[in-house]
Structures are given as structure tokens and as C-alpha cells.
Design an enzyme around this catalytic site. Sequence first.
Site, PDB file in Angstrom:
ATOM      1  N   SER A 121      22.879 -44.017 -66.039  1.00 57.88           N
ATOM      2  CA  SER A 121      23.838 -44.326 -64.970  1.00 57.88           C
ATOM      3  C   SER A 121      23.894 -43.200 -63.949  1.00 57.88           C
ATOM      4  O   SER A 121      24.042 -43.454 -62.753  1.00 57.88           O
ATOM      5  CB  SER A 121      25.225 -44.579 -65.558  1.00 57.88           C
ATOM      6  OG  SER A 121      25.232 -45.754 -66.318  1.00 57.88           O
ATOM      7  N   LYS A 159      35.466 -38.388 -66.886  1.00 57.34           N
ATOM      8  CA  LYS A 159      34.127 -38.424 -66.291  1.00 57.34           C
ATOM      9  C   LYS A 159      34.172 -38.644 -64.779  1.00 57.34           C
ATOM     10  O   LYS A 159      33.144 -38.587 -64.123  1.00 57.34           O
ATOM     11  CB  LYS A 159      33.279 -39.527 -66.931  1.00 57.34           C
ATOM     12  CG  LYS A 159      32.778 -39.185 -68.311  1.00 57.34           C
ATOM     13  CD  LYS A 159      31.774 -40.241 -68.755  1.00 57.34           C
ATOM     14  CE  LYS A 159      31.117 -39.877 -70.056  1.00 57.34           C
ATOM     15  NZ  LYS A 159      30.103 -40.874 -70.443  1.00 57.34           N
ATOM     16  N   ARG A 213      18.578 -41.741 -75.841  1.00 58.19           N
ATOM     17  CA  ARG A 213      17.411 -41.583 -74.972  1.00 58.19           C
ATOM     18  C   ARG A 213      16.684 -40.275 -75.235  1.00 58.19           C
ATOM     19  O   ARG A 213      15.474 -40.233 -75.244  1.00 58.19           O
ATOM     20  CB  ARG A 213      17.818 -41.630 -73.492  1.00 58.19           C
ATOM     21  CG  ARG A 213      18.183 -42.999 -73.001  1.00 58.19           C
ATOM     22  CD  ARG A 213      18.774 -42.950 -71.616  1.00 58.19           C
ATOM     23  NE  ARG A 213      20.033 -42.202 -71.708  1.00 58.19           N
ATOM     24  CZ  ARG A 213      20.446 -41.300 -70.838  1.00 58.19           C
ATOM     25  NH1 ARG A 213      19.737 -41.030 -69.782  1.00 58.19           N
ATOM     26  NH2 ARG A 213      21.581 -40.669 -71.019  1.00 58.19           N
ATOM     27  N   HIS A 239      21.150 -50.334 -70.595  1.00 59.57           N
ATOM     28  CA  HIS A 239      22.321 -50.875 -71.305  1.00 59.57           C
ATOM     29  C   HIS A 239      22.088 -52.336 -71.705  1.00 59.57           C
ATOM     30  O   HIS A 239      22.390 -52.738 -72.833  1.00 59.57           O
ATOM     31  CB  HIS A 239      23.573 -50.815 -70.423  1.00 59.57           C
ATOM     32  CG  HIS A 239      24.041 -49.447 -70.090  1.00 59.57           C
ATOM     33  ND1 HIS A 239      24.309 -49.065 -68.794  1.00 59.57           N
ATOM     34  CD2 HIS A 239      24.294 -48.362 -70.867  1.00 59.57           C
ATOM     35  CE1 HIS A 239      24.724 -47.806 -68.793  1.00 59.57           C
ATOM     36  NE2 HIS A 239      24.714 -47.356 -70.043  1.00 59.57           N
TER      37      HIS A 239
END
Length: 157
Positions: free
Chosen positions: A129, A42, A91, A18
Amino acid sequence: MQKIGIYPGTFDPVTNGHIDIIHRSSELFEKLIVAVAHSSAKNPMFSLDERLKMIQLATKSFKNVECVAFEGLLANLAKEYHCKVLVRGLRVVSDFEYELQMGYANKSLNHELETLYFMPTLQNAFISSSIVRSIIAHKGDASHLVPKEIYPLISKA
């Protein structure tokens, strides 16, 4: 009018990946808003306040970065800040599929909004994460994956 970009995310927790995107994208804008999403769907490991504090600590050296918490539609937040560009990281191929849909959805809500995609640098390509959360949940050392300023905060989780 100022060139403003918004980099939204859950940042649960913020990673070196990030920060790399923040660094590179902040060079393209006069102001970069890092927007920490509420994201109750989430089920984040860290509270919104904790995530906002972490991203603020990790970005304190960036002169043109402002960190905010938000709930609701990103397209509306962009209008509020007179922003025309969203910053997103890609990614893997599955990220692209999701981000393409989100980009179209945001554009349908705010026709002036464009999405700028960043690929990670090679050393950050595998960091997410969720990987960091898994490592800390199993009492592993994730210090090499996150900004040094926030590791003391997440290692207690």
C-alpha cells in the site's frame, strides 16, 4: 460451527496483493472476515469509510467474504466472530519479525487464536500500500497494482 477466518489490515489502499491473499484464504474458510482497521497511528491517506468502501468493491465477487471496519483489539474482534484463525501476508523478512510478535501478542489475549501466514505470489511480492500511495502522490499510474474497481477512487487522491 462455521470455519471463520479474519484477514485484518489497514488496506490504505487495498492492492492486488491483498486481493490475492483474500482469494486464496477464502477457499480455506466457510466465511472470511476482511477487517479494516481504524489505524489512526498510521495516519492513513484514505478515511476508514473510504477504505471500507474500496475493499467492499474489490471483494464483491467473493460469496463468503464479509468486510467490516473495526477499532480496538483484533483478539476481541476474533472472539466476537467466533473466529480461531487470523490470516496475514508475509512479503519480506521484516514482515515476519513483526507478524511473529503480533501473533504471539494475539495468542496471549485469546488462547484459541492461531495465525495463518500467506506468502504472496511472485507477481504480487513487491506490491505494498505504501508503494501505491507514493505512486499516486506523485501523480503516477498505479492501475496495475490495485483492483480495477478502486483505481478511479484512488487516482483522485
